[in-house]
Design a protein around this motif. Structure first.
Motif, PDB file in Angstrom:
ATOM      1  N   PRO A  84       0.842  -1.213   0.000  1.00  0.00           N
ATOM      2  CA  PRO A  84       0.000   0.000   0.000  1.00  0.00           C
ATOM      3  C   PRO A  84       0.871   1.254   0.000  1.00  0.00           C
ATOM      4  CG  PRO A  84       0.139  -0.913   2.197  1.00  0.00           C
ATOM      5  CD  PRO A  84       0.819  -1.902   1.281  1.00  0.00           C
ATOM      6  N   ASP A  85       0.264   2.377  -0.325  1.00  0.00           N
ATOM      7  CA  ASP A  85       0.988   3.648  -0.320  1.00  0.00           C
ATOM      8  C   ASP A  85       1.212   4.157   1.096  1.00  0.00           C
ATOM      9  OD1 ASP A  85       1.227   4.054  -3.184  1.00  0.00           O
ATOM     10  OD2 ASP A  85      -0.952   4.265  -3.150  1.00  0.00           O
ATOM     11  N   CYS A  86       0.325   3.783   2.035  1.00  0.00           N
ATOM     12  CA  CYS A  86       0.512   4.106   3.438  1.00  0.00           C
ATOM     13  C   CYS A  86      -0.348   3.182   4.292  1.00  0.00           C
ATOM     14  CB  CYS A  86       0.215   5.576   3.744  1.00  0.00           C
ATOM     15  SG  CYS A  86      -1.501   6.031   3.656  1.00  0.00           S
ATOM     16  N   VAL A  87      -0.056   3.168   5.589  1.00  0.00           N
ATOM     17  CA  VAL A  87      -0.759   2.320   6.546  1.00  0.00           C
ATOM     18  C   VAL A  87      -1.270   3.190   7.684  1.00  0.00           C
ATOM     19  CG1 VAL A  87      -0.539   0.384   8.172  1.00  0.00           C
ATOM     20  CG2 VAL A  87       0.764   0.363   6.025  1.00  0.00           C
ATOM     21  N   PHE A  88      -2.533   2.984   8.076  1.00  0.00           N
ATOM     22  CA  PHE A  88      -3.086   3.596   9.278  1.00  0.00           C
ATOM     23  C   PHE A  88      -3.216   2.473  10.297  1.00  0.00           C
ATOM     24  CE2 PHE A  88      -3.555   7.188   6.729  1.00  0.00           C
ATOM     25  CZ  PHE A  88      -3.897   8.276   7.523  1.00  0.00           C
ATOM     26  N   MET A  89      -2.488   2.584  11.415  1.00  0.00           N
ATOM     27  CA  MET A  89      -2.279   1.492  12.356  1.00  0.00           C
ATOM     28  C   MET A  89      -2.803   1.805  13.751  1.00  0.00           C
ATOM     29  SD  MET A  89      -0.526  -1.493  12.772  1.00  0.00           S
ATOM     30  CE  MET A  89       0.716  -1.533  11.467  1.00  0.00           C
ATOM     31  N   ASP A  90      -3.677   0.926  14.262  1.00  0.00           N
ATOM     32  CA  ASP A  90      -4.094   0.996  15.662  1.00  0.00           C
ATOM     33  C   ASP A  90      -2.929   0.511  16.517  1.00  0.00           C
ATOM     34  OD1 ASP A  90      -5.728   1.223  17.940  1.00  0.00           O
ATOM     35  OD2 ASP A  90      -6.607  -0.764  17.658  1.00  0.00           O
ATOM     36  N   ARG A 131       7.059  -1.072  13.762  1.00  0.00           N
ATOM     37  CA  ARG A 131       8.509  -1.293  13.738  1.00  0.00           C
ATOM     38  C   ARG A 131       8.868  -2.358  12.696  1.00  0.00           C
ATOM     39  NH1 ARG A 131       9.287  -1.938  18.884  1.00  0.00           N
ATOM     40  NH2 ARG A 131       8.992  -4.170  18.889  1.00  0.00           N
ATOM     41  N   THR A 132       8.074  -3.427  12.625  1.00  0.00           N
ATOM     42  CA  THR A 132       8.332  -4.496  11.651  1.00  0.00           C
ATOM     43  C   THR A 132       8.226  -3.975  10.230  1.00  0.00           C
ATOM     44  OG1 THR A 132       7.530  -6.174  13.203  1.00  0.00           O
ATOM     45  CG2 THR A 132       7.600  -6.782  10.881  1.00  0.00           C
ATOM     46  N   ILE A 133       7.163  -3.224   9.944  1.00  0.00           N
ATOM     47  CA  ILE A 133       6.970  -2.674   8.593  1.00  0.00           C
ATOM     48  C   ILE A 133       8.097  -1.710   8.240  1.00  0.00           C
ATOM     49  CG2 ILE A 133       5.515  -1.101   7.220  1.00  0.00           C
ATOM     50  CD1 ILE A 133       3.067  -2.438   8.647  1.00  0.00           C
ATOM     51  N   ARG A 134       8.463  -0.849   9.176  1.00  0.00           N
ATOM     52  CA  ARG A 134       9.439   0.211   8.880  1.00  0.00           C
ATOM     53  C   ARG A 134      10.894  -0.270   8.869  1.00  0.00           C
ATOM     54  NH1 ARG A 134       8.761   4.119   6.296  1.00  0.00           N
ATOM     55  NH2 ARG A 134       9.733   5.620   7.663  1.00  0.00           N
ATOM     56  N   THR A 135      11.153  -1.491   9.359  1.00  0.00           N
ATOM     57  CA  THR A 135      12.527  -2.001   9.331  1.00  0.00           C
ATOM     58  C   THR A 135      12.736  -3.095   8.285  1.00  0.00           C
ATOM     59  OG1 THR A 135      12.079  -3.579  11.124  1.00  0.00           O
ATOM     60  CG2 THR A 135      12.996  -1.425  11.744  1.00  0.00           C
ATOM     61  N   ASP A 136      11.655  -3.612   7.712  1.00  0.00           N
ATOM     62  CA  ASP A 136      11.772  -4.648   6.685  1.00  0.00           C
ATOM     63  C   ASP A 136      12.150  -3.977   5.364  1.00  0.00           C
ATOM     64  OD1 ASP A 136      11.109  -6.444   4.498  1.00  0.00           O
ATOM     65  OD2 ASP A 136       9.927  -7.604   5.919  1.00  0.00           O
ATOM     66  N   PRO A 137      13.216  -4.437   4.704  1.00  0.00           N
ATOM     67  CA  PRO A 137      13.614  -3.818   3.431  1.00  0.00           C
ATOM     68  C   PRO A 137      12.497  -3.784   2.385  1.00  0.00           C
ATOM     69  CG  PRO A 137      15.319  -5.326   4.198  1.00  0.00           C
ATOM     70  CD  PRO A 137      14.137  -5.503   5.120  1.00  0.00           C
ATOM     71  N   ALA A 138      11.584  -4.741   2.432  1.00  0.00           N
ATOM     72  CA  ALA A 138      10.495  -4.798   1.449  1.00  0.00           C
ATOM     73  C   ALA A 138       9.407  -3.758   1.702  1.00  0.00           C
ATOM     74  CB  ALA A 138       9.874  -6.194   1.433  1.00  0.00           C
ATOM     75  N   THR A 139       9.299  -3.255   2.941  1.00  0.00           N
ATOM     76  CA  THR A 139       8.198  -2.346   3.286  1.00  0.00           C
ATOM     77  C   THR A 139       8.657  -1.055   3.963  1.00  0.00           C
ATOM     78  OG1 THR A 139       7.888  -3.547   5.372  1.00  0.00           O
ATOM     79  CG2 THR A 139       6.489  -4.211   3.513  1.00  0.00           C
ATOM     80  N   LYS A 140       9.951  -0.858   4.151  1.00  0.00           N
ATOM     81  CA  LYS A 140      10.421   0.291   4.933  1.00  0.00           C
ATOM     82  C   LYS A 140      10.076   1.637   4.309  1.00  0.00           C
ATOM     83  CE  LYS A 140      15.118   0.493   3.114  1.00  0.00           C
ATOM     84  NZ  LYS A 140      16.528   0.380   3.457  1.00  0.00           N
ATOM     85  N   HIS A 141       9.763   1.660   3.030  1.00  0.00           N
ATOM     86  CA  HIS A 141       9.389   2.900   2.348  1.00  0.00           C
ATOM     87  C   HIS A 141       7.931   3.299   2.591  1.00  0.00           C
ATOM     88  CE1 HIS A 141       7.923  -0.271  -0.275  1.00  0.00           C
ATOM     89  NE2 HIS A 141       7.092   0.626  -0.787  1.00  0.00           N
TER      90      HIS A 141
END
Length: 124
Positions: free
Chosen positions: A49-55, A68-78
């Motif tokens: 997705p272009d962005c995530v809204f997270m509870d 933290r998982t999304i932002r540190t994974d090379p596949a999703t850090k962007h």
């Protein structure tokens, strides 16, 4: 930057997921939803997705951990993550940003604040 097309909403509350989804859909976004952190992380990897809204307060894995998982994974850090939670203390906001969140919104969900947050990300 171009307008986002696809937004992922991760929230264990059916009502909050539906509320956010309706806000995004009526404003022209494609919406993906997940009901917990692990599902949200997997969907972010698979759907990009272009962005995530997270509870934050969710069973299995907190939104802080999922962010933290999304932002540190090379596949999703962007992929930018906006935390959208009932946890409204300044320390919660600071901790969320340390996990990689781009913005921090406190529930109850406010359409103007949600749209302002996504507009800020789109223009970054």
């Amino acid at each position: 930057m171009a307008k986002f097309k696809k937004v992922l909403v991760v929230d264990d509350s059916d009502l909050d997921r539906l509320t956010l989804a309706k806000i995004f859909e009526k404003n022209g976004y494609q919406v993906l939803t997940a009901s917990d952190g692990p599902e949200g992380v997997e969907m972010a990897k698979a759907q990009k997705p272009d962005c995530v809204f997270m509870d934050v307060v969710m069973p299995t894995q907190s939104g802080f951990e999922a962010t933290r998982t999304i932002r540190t994974d090379p596949a999703t850090k962007h992929i930018p993550v906006v935390i959208c939670t009932t946890k409204g203390l300044k320390t919660d906001d600071m901790w969320g940003r340390r996990q990689g969140a781009s913005d921090y919104l406190v529930k109850p969900i406010n359409e103007k604040a949600v749209l302002a947050a996504i507009a800020k990300l789109e223009s970054a």
